[in-house]
Design a protein around this motif. Sequence first.
Motif, mmCIF file in Angstrom:
data_model
loop_
_atom_site.group_PDB
_atom_site.id
_atom_site.type_symbol
_atom_site.label_atom_id
_atom_site.label_comp_id
_atom_site.label_asym_id
_atom_site.label_seq_id
_atom_site.Cartn_x
_atom_site.Cartn_y
_atom_site.Cartn_z
ATOM 1 N N ARG A 21 0.847 -1.149 0.053
ATOM 2 C CA ARG A 21 -0.295 0.084 0.074
ATOM 3 C C ARG A 21 0.763 1.166 -0.105
ATOM 4 N NH1 ARG A 21 -3.772 -0.142 4.827
ATOM 5 N NH2 ARG A 21 -1.604 -0.440 5.747
ATOM 6 N N CYS A 23 0.409 3.798 1.731
ATOM 7 C CA CYS A 23 0.780 4.388 3.020
ATOM 8 C C CYS A 23 2.020 3.685 3.838
ATOM 9 C CB CYS A 23 -0.307 4.309 4.062
ATOM 10 S SG CYS A 23 -0.973 2.727 4.020
ATOM 11 N N THR A 101 -4.409 14.329 -5.280
ATOM 12 C CA THR A 101 -3.851 13.437 -4.337
ATOM 13 C C THR A 101 -4.363 12.099 -4.676
ATOM 14 O OG1 THR A 101 -6.001 13.834 -3.058
ATOM 15 C CG2 THR A 101 -4.328 15.328 -2.587
ATOM 16 N N ILE A 102 -3.666 11.041 -3.751
ATOM 17 C CA ILE A 102 -3.965 9.726 -3.897
ATOM 18 C C ILE A 102 -4.412 9.175 -2.551
ATOM 19 C CG2 ILE A 102 -3.036 9.200 -6.194
ATOM 20 C CD1 ILE A 102 -0.816 7.868 -4.740
ATOM 21 N N ASP A 103 -5.041 8.147 -2.451
ATOM 22 C CA ASP A 103 -5.417 7.484 -1.136
ATOM 23 C C ASP A 103 -4.330 6.757 -0.840
ATOM 24 O OD1 ASP A 103 -6.632 6.226 1.060
ATOM 25 O OD2 ASP A 103 -8.080 5.089 -0.463
ATOM 26 N N GLY A 104 -4.017 6.929 0.493
ATOM 27 C CA GLY A 104 -2.892 5.864 1.131
ATOM 28 C C GLY A 104 -3.288 4.404 1.102
ATOM 29 N N ASN A 105 -4.433 4.068 0.965
ATOM 30 C CA ASN A 105 -4.775 2.628 0.944
ATOM 31 C C ASN A 105 -4.578 2.044 -0.448
ATOM 32 O OD1 ASN A 105 -5.101 2.229 3.692
ATOM 33 N ND2 ASN A 105 -6.862 3.264 3.464
ATOM 34 N N MET A 106 -4.255 2.834 -1.507
ATOM 35 C CA MET A 106 -4.143 2.427 -3.055
ATOM 36 C C MET A 106 -2.960 1.435 -3.040
ATOM 37 S SD MET A 106 -3.156 4.731 -6.227
ATOM 38 C CE MET A 106 -5.009 5.440 -6.494
ATOM 39 N N ILE A 125 -0.624 12.846 0.018
ATOM 40 C CA ILE A 125 -1.662 12.100 0.579
ATOM 41 C C ILE A 125 -2.351 12.717 1.496
ATOM 42 C CG2 ILE A 125 -2.076 9.881 1.849
ATOM 43 C CD1 ILE A 125 0.862 9.772 -0.329
ATOM 44 N N GLU A 127 -5.451 13.010 4.705
ATOM 45 C CA GLU A 127 -6.576 12.276 5.296
ATOM 46 C C GLU A 127 -7.158 13.185 6.192
ATOM 47 O OE1 GLU A 127 -5.695 9.323 8.798
ATOM 48 O OE2 GLU A 127 -5.165 8.031 6.684
ATOM 49 N N ASN A 128 -8.330 13.255 6.243
ATOM 50 C CA ASN A 128 -9.225 14.219 6.988
ATOM 51 C C ASN A 128 -8.823 15.421 6.811
ATOM 52 O OD1 ASN A 128 -10.703 11.694 8.300
ATOM 53 N ND2 ASN A 128 -8.859 11.650 9.858
#
Length: 152
Positions: A21, A23, A101-106, A125, A127-128
């Motif tokens: 991942r 992240c 941006t991209i998702d850390g879980n990608m 990345i 988040e919130n």
Amino acid sequence: MGIKSFQGPRSEQPNEVVLLRVCDYMTRDLITFRPDQSVEEVIVALLKYKISGGPVVNENYELVGIISEGDCIKHISENRYHNMPSSNMSVEGHMIKNVETIDGNMNIFDAANKFLNEKRRRFPIVENGKLIGQISQKDILKATVKLKPQNW
């Protein structure tokens, strides 16, 4: 007469699924810039830390843009062309404001495809609403070096 095998018994290769991942490989300790900083300060930081750009955050650590070497070179070139100091010397006037941006879980391989398709060097990345890290092309390479060929 049967055929004899001199290889011995074959061991089963476990089909382990390795989840890589974003992240797990992103950089969390970032060099960031503020919108009110001067472009000259950014140039000094880029050279000092040997980086090619970085995220621009506000006082709440919310991502508001990205500034790169190319943005700084454009600033220098415009000033030189007009042979006078720029009226807008702040990062805010030279940064890219519409930041993808991209998702850390990608998955790291999906991120690699995104790098190829978008022709970017880095993706923040968030988040919130807060910047938590950044993944670069070099981080993707580091992640893949740890893989065994059968996990590709």
